[in-house]
Scaffold this motif. Structure first.
Motif, PDB file in Angstrom:
ATOM      1  N   ILE A 264       0.843  -1.204   0.000  1.00 30.42           N
ATOM      2  CA  ILE A 264       0.000   0.000   0.000  1.00 30.42           C
ATOM      3  C   ILE A 264       0.872   1.247   0.000  1.00 30.42           C
ATOM      4  CG2 ILE A 264      -1.648   1.339   1.362  1.00 30.42           C
ATOM      5  CD1 ILE A 264      -2.838  -1.331   2.311  1.00 30.42           C
ATOM      6  N   ALA A 265       1.906   1.239   0.886  1.00 31.56           N
ATOM      7  CA  ALA A 265       2.813   2.384   0.963  1.00 31.56           C
ATOM      8  C   ALA A 265       3.530   2.590  -0.369  1.00 31.56           C
ATOM      9  CB  ALA A 265       3.820   2.162   2.091  1.00 31.56           C
ATOM     10  N   LEU A 266       3.938   1.490  -0.992  1.00 33.73           N
ATOM     11  CA  LEU A 266       4.638   1.596  -2.281  1.00 33.73           C
ATOM     12  C   LEU A 266       3.699   2.129  -3.366  1.00 33.73           C
ATOM     13  CD1 LEU A 266       7.277   1.041  -3.800  1.00 33.73           C
ATOM     14  CD2 LEU A 266       6.451  -1.287  -4.235  1.00 33.73           C
ATOM     15  N   GLY A 267       2.459   1.654  -3.346  1.00 31.91           N
ATOM     16  CA  GLY A 267       1.482   2.146  -4.317  1.00 31.91           C
ATOM     17  C   GLY A 267       1.226   3.633  -4.158  1.00 31.91           C
ATOM     18  N   LEU A 268       1.086   4.099  -2.937  1.00 34.41           N
ATOM     19  CA  LEU A 268       0.886   5.527  -2.692  1.00 34.41           C
ATOM     20  C   LEU A 268       2.089   6.334  -3.160  1.00 34.41           C
ATOM     21  CD1 LEU A 268      -0.709   5.370   0.891  1.00 34.41           C
ATOM     22  CD2 LEU A 268      -1.859   6.048  -1.233  1.00 34.41           C
ATOM     23  N   LEU A 269       3.294   5.736  -2.901  1.00 38.34           N
ATOM     24  CA  LEU A 269       4.516   6.430  -3.333  1.00 38.34           C
ATOM     25  C   LEU A 269       4.557   6.580  -4.855  1.00 38.34           C
ATOM     26  CD1 LEU A 269       7.427   7.504  -2.973  1.00 38.34           C
ATOM     27  CD2 LEU A 269       8.202   5.127  -3.016  1.00 38.34           C
ATOM     28  N   VAL A 270       4.265   5.487  -5.590  1.00 38.13           N
ATOM     29  CA  VAL A 270       4.300   5.539  -7.055  1.00 38.13           C
ATOM     30  C   VAL A 270       3.261   6.538  -7.581  1.00 38.13           C
ATOM     31  CG1 VAL A 270       3.887   4.214  -9.168  1.00 38.13           C
ATOM     32  CG2 VAL A 270       5.215   3.209  -7.274  1.00 38.13           C
ATOM     33  N   TRP A 271       2.063   6.491  -6.999  1.00 38.48           N
ATOM     34  CA  TRP A 271       0.987   7.400  -7.440  1.00 38.48           C
ATOM     35  C   TRP A 271       1.358   8.866  -7.223  1.00 38.48           C
ATOM     36  CZ3 TRP A 271      -2.082  10.258  -3.809  1.00 38.48           C
ATOM     37  CH2 TRP A 271      -3.083  11.042  -4.386  1.00 38.48           C
ATOM     38  N   TYR A 272       1.753   9.190  -6.002  1.00 42.05           N
ATOM     39  CA  TYR A 272       2.036  10.588  -5.691  1.00 42.05           C
ATOM     40  C   TYR A 272       3.368  11.010  -6.310  1.00 42.05           C
ATOM     41  CZ  TYR A 272       2.135  14.930  -3.036  1.00 42.05           C
ATOM     42  OH  TYR A 272       2.147  16.257  -2.674  1.00 42.05           O
ATOM     43  N   ILE A 277       6.583  14.101 -10.276  1.00 42.34           N
ATOM     44  CA  ILE A 277       7.578  14.160 -11.346  1.00 42.34           C
ATOM     45  C   ILE A 277       6.996  14.867 -12.561  1.00 42.34           C
ATOM     46  CG2 ILE A 277       8.883  12.765 -13.001  1.00 42.34           C
ATOM     47  CD1 ILE A 277       9.219  10.673 -10.796  1.00 42.34           C
ATOM     48  N   LEU A 278       5.744  14.498 -12.886  1.00 37.13           N
ATOM     49  CA  LEU A 278       5.089  15.142 -14.035  1.00 37.13           C
ATOM     50  C   LEU A 278       4.908  16.644 -13.801  1.00 37.13           C
ATOM     51  CD1 LEU A 278       2.382  12.454 -14.907  1.00 37.13           C
ATOM     52  CD2 LEU A 278       4.503  12.960 -16.166  1.00 37.13           C
ATOM     53  N   ALA A 279       4.694  17.008 -12.542  1.00 32.44           N
ATOM     54  CA  ALA A 279       4.544  18.428 -12.222  1.00 32.44           C
ATOM     55  C   ALA A 279       5.893  19.106 -12.048  1.00 32.44           C
ATOM     56  CB  ALA A 279       3.706  18.587 -10.943  1.00 32.44           C
ATOM     57  N   GLU A 280       6.973  18.328 -12.242  1.00 37.23           N
ATOM     58  CA  GLU A 280       8.350  18.820 -12.109  1.00 37.23           C
ATOM     59  C   GLU A 280       8.628  19.396 -10.715  1.00 37.23           C
ATOM     60  OE1 GLU A 280       9.173  21.484 -15.313  1.00 37.23           O
ATOM     61  OE2 GLU A 280       9.207  19.884 -16.806  1.00 37.23           O
ATOM     62  N   ARG A 281       7.933  18.819  -9.694  1.00 37.47           N
ATOM     63  CA  ARG A 281       8.195  19.259  -8.313  1.00 37.47           C
ATOM     64  C   ARG A 281       9.376  18.509  -7.727  1.00 37.47           C
ATOM     65  NH1 ARG A 281       7.153  18.319  -3.113  1.00 37.47           N
ATOM     66  NH2 ARG A 281       6.244  16.270  -3.501  1.00 37.47           N
ATOM     67  N   ILE A 282       9.555  17.243  -8.146  1.00 42.89           N
ATOM     68  CA  ILE A 282      10.679  16.451  -7.681  1.00 42.89           C
ATOM     69  C   ILE A 282      11.320  15.738  -8.866  1.00 42.89           C
ATOM     70  CG2 ILE A 282       9.761  16.055  -5.353  1.00 42.89           C
ATOM     71  CD1 ILE A 282       8.862  13.291  -6.276  1.00 42.89           C
ATOM     72  N   SER A 283      12.542  15.223  -8.647  1.00 45.85           N
ATOM     73  CA  SER A 283      13.255  14.505  -9.714  1.00 45.85           C
ATOM     74  C   SER A 283      12.957  13.004  -9.610  1.00 45.85           C
ATOM     75  CB  SER A 283      14.749  14.749  -9.586  1.00 45.85           C
ATOM     76  OG  SER A 283      15.249  14.159  -8.398  1.00 45.85           O
ATOM     77  N   PRO A 284      13.177  12.245 -10.690  1.00 45.87           N
ATOM     78  CA  PRO A 284      12.975  10.780 -10.633  1.00 45.87           C
ATOM     79  C   PRO A 284      13.863  10.100  -9.599  1.00 45.87           C
ATOM     80  CG  PRO A 284      13.116  11.523 -12.915  1.00 45.87           C
ATOM     81  CD  PRO A 284      13.474  12.704 -12.070  1.00 45.87           C
ATOM     82  N   GLY A 285      15.059  10.668  -9.383  1.00 47.70           N
ATOM     83  CA  GLY A 285      15.963  10.071  -8.404  1.00 47.70           C
ATOM     84  C   GLY A 285      15.383  10.039  -7.007  1.00 47.70           C
ATOM     85  N   VAL A 286      14.571  11.051  -6.662  1.00 48.11           N
ATOM     86  CA  VAL A 286      13.952  11.094  -5.322  1.00 48.11           C
ATOM     87  C   VAL A 286      12.987   9.929  -5.158  1.00 48.11           C
ATOM     88  CG1 VAL A 286      12.420  12.428  -3.811  1.00 48.11           C
ATOM     89  CG2 VAL A 286      14.203  13.594  -5.127  1.00 48.11           C
ATOM     90  N   VAL A 287      12.170   9.661  -6.199  1.00 48.60           N
ATOM     91  CA  VAL A 287      11.194   8.561  -6.111  1.00 48.60           C
ATOM     92  C   VAL A 287      11.913   7.219  -5.974  1.00 48.60           C
ATOM     93  CG1 VAL A 287       9.330   7.348  -7.296  1.00 48.60           C
ATOM     94  CG2 VAL A 287       9.468   9.849  -7.408  1.00 48.60           C
ATOM     95  N   VAL A 288      12.964   7.018  -6.764  1.00 48.53           N
ATOM     96  CA  VAL A 288      13.728   5.776  -6.674  1.00 48.53           C
ATOM     97  C   VAL A 288      14.333   5.620  -5.270  1.00 48.53           C
ATOM     98  CG1 VAL A 288      15.742   4.513  -7.537  1.00 48.53           C
ATOM     99  CG2 VAL A 288      14.226   5.715  -9.134  1.00 48.53           C
ATOM    100  N   ALA A 289      14.884   6.714  -4.733  1.00 45.46           N
ATOM    101  CA  ALA A 289      15.463   6.676  -3.382  1.00 45.46           C
ATOM    102  C   ALA A 289      14.383   6.345  -2.357  1.00 45.46           C
ATOM    103  CB  ALA A 289      16.110   8.016  -3.058  1.00 45.46           C
ATOM    104  N   PHE A 290      13.181   6.916  -2.525  1.00 48.00           N
ATOM    105  CA  PHE A 290      12.099   6.648  -1.569  1.00 48.00           C
ATOM    106  C   PHE A 290      11.639   5.189  -1.631  1.00 48.00           C
ATOM    107  CE2 PHE A 290      12.036  10.890  -0.298  1.00 48.00           C
ATOM    108  CZ  PHE A 290      11.087  11.086   0.702  1.00 48.00           C
ATOM    109  N   ILE A 291      11.697   4.602  -2.839  1.00 49.46           N
ATOM    110  CA  ILE A 291      11.363   3.173  -2.943  1.00 49.46           C
ATOM    111  C   ILE A 291      12.323   2.355  -2.085  1.00 49.46           C
ATOM    112  CG2 ILE A 291      11.314   1.188  -4.508  1.00 49.46           C
ATOM    113  CD1 ILE A 291      10.304   3.100  -6.702  1.00 49.46           C
ATOM    114  N   MET A 292      13.603   2.724  -2.128  1.00 46.20           N
ATOM    115  CA  MET A 292      14.599   2.043  -1.296  1.00 46.20           C
ATOM    116  C   MET A 292      14.356   2.345   0.184  1.00 46.20           C
ATOM    117  SD  MET A 292      18.023   2.629  -3.628  1.00 46.20           S
ATOM    118  CE  MET A 292      19.040   1.562  -2.615  1.00 46.20           C
TER     119      MET A 292
END
Length: 587
Positions: A264-272, A277-292
């Motif tokens: 559930i947490a991972l799904g919320l992370l991917v969704w948000y 990323i699409l809104a250019e508020r954060i970089s893709p690297g942040v999402v990958v780091a958060f997955i870890m």
């Protein structure tokens, strides 16, 4: 305290305080373990941070040189983590085993110092469980419990702090399922507490049952009770199995629940994260780091439950061990009197004794034995003969009256000195799984092999020992199973003689010996009794009739006292015992 009442607390500062005393000799191990725990927690978020930096700075910009450099850096970090974790595991396990080594020594020393009254009411299998299984759970407190819990909590604090610093909005989204995790963890912990207590309870029952039935296997076979005892064992074994299955069932429910919450947490992370990323508020690297980071958060939480369970098991084990160490069943008021010489004068002055409350075993018993005299105790089973010699060595405490040795109350004597002064030869000889020589000198380095051989010659055991493979180095199997009753009895006589006691006690010492063997040791008994105060419990006339004084006991009371001829002339208790036990043998 009964088995099931010892439930254990996950946090028990008093128990941890007592355990910490055993840490003092190994404080360097403990300090280094904590230091490495801090290092592990501190470097935990570095890998996701490096991955984020590598993705955003080098991969997205197609910089192969920078990618190679960062890859080498990450490999170096992994090697460093591996080395640190190796030494951390080595130190924590060494610390745990060192603590239980000392604690096991203290437990064994305490158990062997307890008086016999304690063992009359405590199953031996339960004590074995305490000294072996329960102590191993205490080792886990240090190797897998307390220090690991501290490390996991510290790692969680560090990682969540880094996550909030990196992106607080994304962190809050990821932590939305956390209340579900807390609730699931709480119910699992409570269920495991009950399940673990049941497991430990049935482990103790298994050990007790096995110890008693393996020791008494001959009785089971004599009376063809194998199937009935097997049925009892099946019932206990089934309860033990059910307790384990119940604990495993809780694990089988809990871990899938945690995986669902993590998903559930991972799904919320991917969704948000995708929206951000699409809104250019954060970089893709942040999402990958958060997955870890998610895996780094949920893995310690998932393991924390197991480690809390390990800690709780250790607390239960510690509570059980300290309940043994706190047992106040040692000989009360041990004295310090150790005279240079013992003459061997014994006096019982109005002695009353009971094993339980006032179910008197000895009632107002008074007699005296002068130095060098031989006293024989006779009477029916349960008359109080063995109890008389047990209280002389202070294996049990008298309720009323006084027992004097050389005019001094035996309670004034140092307990070890008193027992070394008295050598007891029992009908049921106990031999250890050791060499004949060590069974004789009981590993006392002050008794030489020459002294052992001289004592064996006097007793008449030299010939049968010389015929054994290895002679005095022959390994006696458990309880002397490879020796005959007569041979074991002869070894017990050598054991008594070689320790040179001032007072000799023979408790039915020749009743299990055949006529030929009795002839071999009879002269040795006479030699052993010479110039020693002796107390003899025997049914055979050859031993009793030579006594200077014979006491007839009946239901704990002295009915008659005198020598052999005097008691026969009284035509009373002794005469009837003589007619029943001796005259029928044609003597």
């Amino acid at each position: 305290m009964s088995e099931k009442k010892i439930t254990g607390k996950t946090y028990d500062l008093q128990l941890l305080g007592r355990l910490s005393k055993y840490l003092k000799p190994y404080k360097n191990y403990f300090i280094w373990s904590v230091f490495l725990t801090i290092i592990i927690a501190g470097i935990a978020p570095l890998m996701p941070m490096l991955v984020e930096y590598t993705l955003d700075r080098f991969i997205l910009n197609n910089d192969s040189g920078g990618l190679t450099m960062m890859t080498a850096l990450m490999v170096g970090l992994l090697i460093f983590q591996t080395v640190v974790r190796y030494y951390h595991t080595l130190l924590t396990n060494t610390l745990g085993q060192s603590v239980i080594k000392d604690l096991r020594l203290d437990t064994f020393n305490h158990i062997t110092s307890l008086r016999l009254k304690y063992f009359d009411k405590t199953p031996i299998g339960r004590l074995i469980t305490r000294t072996v299984s329960d102590l191993e759970t205490i080792a886990d407190i240090f190797s897998e419990g307390l220090i690991q819990i501290i490390g996991d909590i510290l790692q969680l604090v560090v990682i969540i702090s880094v996550m909030f610093y990196s992106d607080w909005e994304l962190t809050l989204i990821v932590l939305i399922p956390m209340p579900l995790m807390i609730v699931a963890t709480y119910f699992f912990k409570e269920a495991m507490k009950s399940a673990f207590q049941d497991v430990r309870y049935w482990v103790a029952n298994l050990n007790t049952f096995l110890q008693e039935h393996i020791s008494g296997v001959s009785v089971i076979q004599y009376f063809a009770r194998e199937q009935q005892e097997m049925n009892k064992f099946k019932a206990i074994n089934a309860e033990h199995r059910n307790a384990h299955i119940r604990s495993n069932w809780y694990f089988s429910i809990f871990f899938p629940v945690i995986e669902i919450i993590m998903a559930i947490a991972l799904g919320l992370l991917v969704w948000y994260g995708a929206k951000s990323i699409l809104a250019e508020r954060i970089s893709p690297g942040v999402v990958v780091a958060f997955i870890m980071y998610i895996n780094m958060i949920f893995r310690p939480i998932r393991e924390l439950v197991d480690k809390f369970n390990t800690l709780q098991m250790g607390m239960v084990g510690a509570e059980r061990i300290f309940s043994v160490l706190d047992t106040d069943e040692k000989t009360p008021n041990p004295g310090e009197y150790k005279p240079d010489h013992i003459r061997g004068e014994i006096e019982f002055d109005h002695v009353w004794f009971a094993y339980d409350d006032e179910k008197w075993v000895l009632k107002d018993v008074s007699f005296s034995v002068r130095p060098g005299e031989t006293l024989a105790l006779v009477g029916a089973t349960g008359a109080g003969k063995s109890s008389t010699i047990n209280i002389l060595s202070r294996f049990y405490e008298i309720n009323k009256g006084t027992i004097l040795l050389d005019g001094v109350d035996i309670r004034a004597y140092d307990i070890n000195y008193l027992r070394k002064t008295i050598a007891t030869v029992l009908q049921d000889v106990f031999l250890f799984s050791d060499s004949i020589a060590n069974n004789i000198n009981l590993n006392n380095p002050e008794i030489s092999r020459k002294q052992i051989m001289e004592a064996a010659e006097k007793v008449g055991a030299q010939h049968f020992i010389d015929r054994l493979p290895g002679k005095y180095d022959y390994e006696v199997k458990e309880r002397g199973a490879t020796l005959s009753a007569g041979q074991a009895q002869l070894i017990s006589f050598i054991r008594a003689l070689v320790h040179d006691p001032k007072i000799l006690v023979l408790d039915e010492a020749t009743s299990s010996v055949d006529t030929e063997t009795e002839l071999l040791i009879q002269h040795a008994i006479d030699t052993l009794m010479s110039n020693r105060t002796s107390i003899v419990i025997a049914h055979r006339l050859s031993t009793i009739q030579k006594a200077d004084k014979i006491i007839v006991l009946d239901h704990g009371e002295i009915k008659e006292m005198g020598n052999h001829q005097e008691l026969l002339h009284l035509n009373g208790y002794y005469k009837r015992l003589y007619d029943l036990q001796f005259h029928s043998a044609g003597i």
